[in-house]
Enzyme design. Structure first.
Site, mmCIF file in Angstrom:
data_model
loop_
_atom_site.group_PDB
_atom_site.id
_atom_site.type_symbol
_atom_site.label_atom_id
_atom_site.label_comp_id
_atom_site.label_asym_id
_atom_site.label_seq_id
_atom_site.Cartn_x
_atom_site.Cartn_y
_atom_site.Cartn_z
ATOM 1 N NE ARG A 73 0.262 17.076 -4.328
ATOM 2 C CZ ARG A 73 0.728 16.451 -4.561
ATOM 3 N NH1 ARG A 73 1.614 15.631 -5.085
ATOM 4 N NH2 ARG A 73 0.354 15.065 -4.161
ATOM 5 C CG HIS A 99 7.633 4.877 -2.189
ATOM 6 N ND1 HIS A 99 6.145 6.269 -2.098
ATOM 7 C CD2 HIS A 99 6.271 3.984 -2.559
ATOM 8 C CE1 HIS A 99 4.674 5.917 -2.659
ATOM 9 N NE2 HIS A 99 5.118 4.491 -2.567
ATOM 10 C CG ASN A 109 6.061 13.520 -6.901
ATOM 11 O OD1 ASN A 109 6.624 14.209 -6.064
ATOM 12 N ND2 ASN A 109 4.717 13.109 -6.120
ATOM 13 C CG HIS A 112 -4.424 14.483 -4.162
ATOM 14 N ND1 HIS A 112 -3.245 14.983 -4.855
ATOM 15 C CD2 HIS A 112 -4.095 13.426 -3.759
ATOM 16 C CE1 HIS A 112 -2.900 13.530 -5.274
ATOM 17 N NE2 HIS A 112 -2.857 13.170 -3.976
ATOM 18 C CG ASP A 115 3.363 10.761 1.401
ATOM 19 O OD1 ASP A 115 4.017 11.709 1.165
ATOM 20 O OD2 ASP A 115 3.044 10.085 1.542
ATOM 21 C CG HIS A 141 7.952 11.504 2.553
ATOM 22 N ND1 HIS A 141 7.376 10.976 3.158
ATOM 23 C CD2 HIS A 141 7.364 12.439 1.200
ATOM 24 C CE1 HIS A 141 7.431 10.178 1.376
ATOM 25 N NE2 HIS A 141 6.967 11.468 0.744
#
Lengths: 310, 431
Positions: free
Chosen positions: B64, B179, B94, B309, B305, B60
């Site tokens: 990006r 999720h 994503n 950022h 996960d 997981h």
């Protein structure tokens, strides 16, 4: 003795001695507002910026008057005119404010913790004028001042806080402050408006206004935000008013000399009946008046007031 | 080219091996495992006093790329992976564009090949554009290299879509990663719904938002007979629902992140945005249940996960900060703390980081007997070090563990027999 607090971010940082000192100082300042020339030179040469990211009339006006009566140079920045609406980050706002060398920033912000963010990163003092659903310490202080004025003391009183406890920074700050001062706190509201772990806040929790009012010395009503009506939290103002509104009937459960408080602005006919809002027990305008004195006291104390007095 | 890994303690939980054993590697494959192996023409990697384990697998992560290269890209993300001892990562879809088509899958795999560090196993989107409306072309995504399907970060709201996703994915042997969160119950919350939230004046996310969705998805897995994997379990209820389902024979596996088994919502105090994640950090009771679940195998996978950022996305008011933290370079030391605390045995810890994740996604990795790919992590269990976030290999530095002291560090990472990280070199190096 120095005050020992550079910032006023929440009631959780103030001891009973601190609070008593602020209220005593506020008492002595109250007289200034009654003079013909309502101004003293105490904060001459100090620059204070009031930055309000959320709409406010009462609190902002109260701070501004307090600052002016102490002869500080004041500047107001509101959300509609600030760079924030143009996408500036709080960090950049803070840096720009700092470059102007203010002594004190009074900030209201919609996000809990925003004043703490500023206080951690900047040299000036920060006064929290309300952050999200977190704290509104100057409101709690003016409420304490009003209670002390009317009741002579705070410790040992029973104070019922009724309404939207979950979303209320006024309630948060008051619960902490009243506990610090030794009052017994009761909270009342429908379960949808009570926060998680309400019973751990140091208060007795009621889902019925009547029980909360029984024998209370002070009744503090909270504003019901218009947007709650019809949300999953509340079916209607009408029903709210029926079960949690303060009216002449249920007010009889409180002590005969109980006072009625409201931080404003009031929704007449929702959380408080007009007859109570205009009745003899309400001290709502005393709260507003004391707000100016309490804010003068705080500005004075965090500016190192004691030194100036010497 | 031959490589002899000599002098270490080999721990291979899937095969019950824990002994002083050498490994001979040829053409990227383990060809022999034995005591005191010698091979004249082999390079020798001396791993005396080190622990040799199957290459760690993180199922997981968010790499990006494409779309958010300012946070991380496949190269920086796999650098972080190998520095953290991970030889394989599964990356969530994503991205922008979303990995809901084979072109994006191929692009990611091409970037991974160019980087030449960790194995990258893309996870394809359950629904086109992660919109939860219509299924993506799972057959083709599987062909292109996706190993599982997930709408991570955007839970599938519609029960019918989730049912059909499980059925359709199982047609191609692909597990679905859920999720699990009922967004209507999240309702704008930013941290665990708890007394801490009340004190901080922050809107809470109740545990029932997770439990309710885990229950739905577990029942759908039972109903369809498909393979389901529950991502980042954070609540006691979720652990209990999964445990009961596994006992009934439902094909459900689960993972937990190191931050969820290490921190509670108390970490949010001070409005630390590096304690903001989704699902949120929960209560001490949830943490205890998660640790029990890890120990009894209900949760067979530790996954990070890894959510890089940019500083500017975290250095803001708590309410508007983005969710998530980087995790690849702190997962192993945080897991070793569980061993020190007696929550897991060392073998269980390594299983949850290697063979466990391989089983959950059906990857042919996570063990080191002859014939297996030589993905190997070498660990110095005694190394003491302090994390300096600025020195992370990841492009992003959003971690709540900055300044933490750890015992145990990755000393070497090998992917298919190739040395891709050597702690003494400070970063990846090639033999």
């Amino acid at each position: 003795m120095s005050f020992g607090h550079k910032h006023i971010l929440g009631m959780d940082q103030l001891s009973a001695d601190d609070i008593t000192r602020i209220l005593d100082t506020a008492d002595s300042f109250k007289e200034i507002s009654a003079r013909e020339i309502k101004k003293v030179p105490t904060l001459r040469g100090k620059t204070i910026i009031n930055i309000f990211f959320e709409a406010s009339t009462r609190t902002r006006a109260s701070f501004e008057i307090a600052e002016k009566r102490l002869s500080a140079d004041t500047l107001n920045i509101s959300a509609s005119t600030s760079a924030l609406v143009k996408g500036e980050t709080l960090e950049d706002t803070a840096r720009n404010l700092e470059a102007m060398h203010p002594d004190i920033i009074v900030m209201r912000h919609g996000h809990s913790g925003a004043p703490h963010y500023l206080a951690e990163r900047c040299n000036f003092s920060v006064i929290n004028a309300g952050d999200g659903a977190h704290e509104h310490p100057t409101q709690a202080l003016l409420d304490l001042m009003t209670i002390r004025d009317k009741k002579g003391t705070i410790g040992g009183l029973t104070v019922a806080i009724v309404g939207d406890i979950a979303h209320s920074r006024v309630a948060r700050s008051n619960i902490i402050a009243l506990n610090t001062m030794g009052a017994r706190v009761r909270l009342a509201g429908p379960r949808t408006l009570l926060p998680t772990g309400a019973d751990r806040l140091g208060a007795e929790v009621f889902t019925d206004i009547k029980g909360a009012l029984d024998g209370a010395d002070v009744v503090m009503m909270l504003r019901i935000q218009q947007e709650r009506q019809g949300s999953p939290l509340l079916p209607s103002n009408r029903e709210y008013s029926r079960f949690f509104g303060l009216n002449p009937d249920n007010l009889q459960r409180a002590k005969e000399d109980a006072i009625v408080m409201h931080p404003g602005p009031m929704n007449r006919g929702v959380e408080i009946a007009s007859s109570v809002a205009d009745g003899p027990r309400n001290v709502i305008l005393d709260q507003v008046e004391n707000g100016v004195a309490v804010r003068m006291a705080l500005l004075y104390l965090i500016s190192g007031g004691e030194k100036m007095a010497e | 080219m031959k490589l002899l890994i000599k002098g270490g303690r080999l721990l291979d939980p899937a095969n019950g091996i824990d002994d002083q054993l050498d490994l001979l590697i040829e053409e990227g494959i383990v060809v022999a495992v034995g005591v005191g192996l010698n091979e004249d023409d082999a390079h020798i990697l001396d791993v005396s006093n080190r622990l040799v384990v199957p290459g760690l697998i993180d199922i997981h992560v968010h790499l990006r790329e494409p779309g958010y290269e300012y946070k991380e890209d496949v190269l920086s993300g796999t650098r972080a992976a190998v520095a953290g001892g991970f030889t394989s990562v599964a990356c969530m879809p994503n991205t922008d564009p979303v990995n809901d088509n084979k072109t994006v899958t191929s692009y990611i795999l091409q970037k991974a090949a160019e980087a030449g560090l960790a194995n990258v196993f893309p996870v394809g989107a359950i629904s086109k554009g992660l919109k939860g409306e219509s299924l993506s072309e799972m057959g083709e995504l599987g062909e292109a290299g996706c190993v599982a399907m997930s709408d991570d970060g955007r839970p599938v709201r519609d029960g019918e879509i989730m049912r059909r996703a499980l059925e359709y994915a199982s047609t191609f042997g692909l597990p679905v990663i859920s999720h699990a969160e009922d967004l209507s119950l999240v309702s704008g919350g930013v941290m665990n719904d708890s007394f801490v939230a009340t004190e901080l004046g922050l809107k809470g996310i109740p545990w029932v938002a997770e439990d309710a969705m885990v229950a739905r998805d577990v029942m759908l897995a039972e109903f369809t007979g498909a393979r389901l994997h529950i991502a980042h379990v954070s609540t006691r209820g979720a652990v209990e629902i999964i445990r009961a389902a596994q006992k009934r024979g439902v094909m459900v596996t689960a993972e937990v992140t190191p931050h969820h088994f290490t921190l509670t919502d108390e970490a949010v105090r001070g409005y630390d945005t590096n304690a903001k994640m989704n699902p949120p950090l929960r209560s001490a009771d949830d943490l205890a249940a998660i640790r029990e679940g890890l120990a009894d195998g209900t949760i067979g996978v530790i996954a990070t996960d890894h959510a890089p950022h940019h500083r500017d996305e975290k250095n803001v008011e708590f309410n508007i900060a983005l969710n998530g933290i980087v995790g690849l370079e702190t997962a192993l030391p945080l897991t070793l703390r569980l061993v020190d605390e007696g929550v897991l045995t060392l073998a269980e810890a390594i299983d949850r980081l290697s063979s466990g994740p391989a089983r959950a996604l059906g990857l042919h990795r996570g063990q080191l007997t002859a014939g297996h790919v030589a993905d190997i992590t070498v660990i110095d269990l005694d190394a003491r070090w302090t994390l300096n976030a600025a020195q992370l290999q990841s492009k992003s530095k959003n971690t709540p563990f900055d300044g933490w002291s750890f015992k145990g560090a990755v000393s070497h990472t090998l992917v298919a027999g190739k040395l891709v990280f050597d702690r003494l070199e400070g970063r990846e190096s090639i033999v």
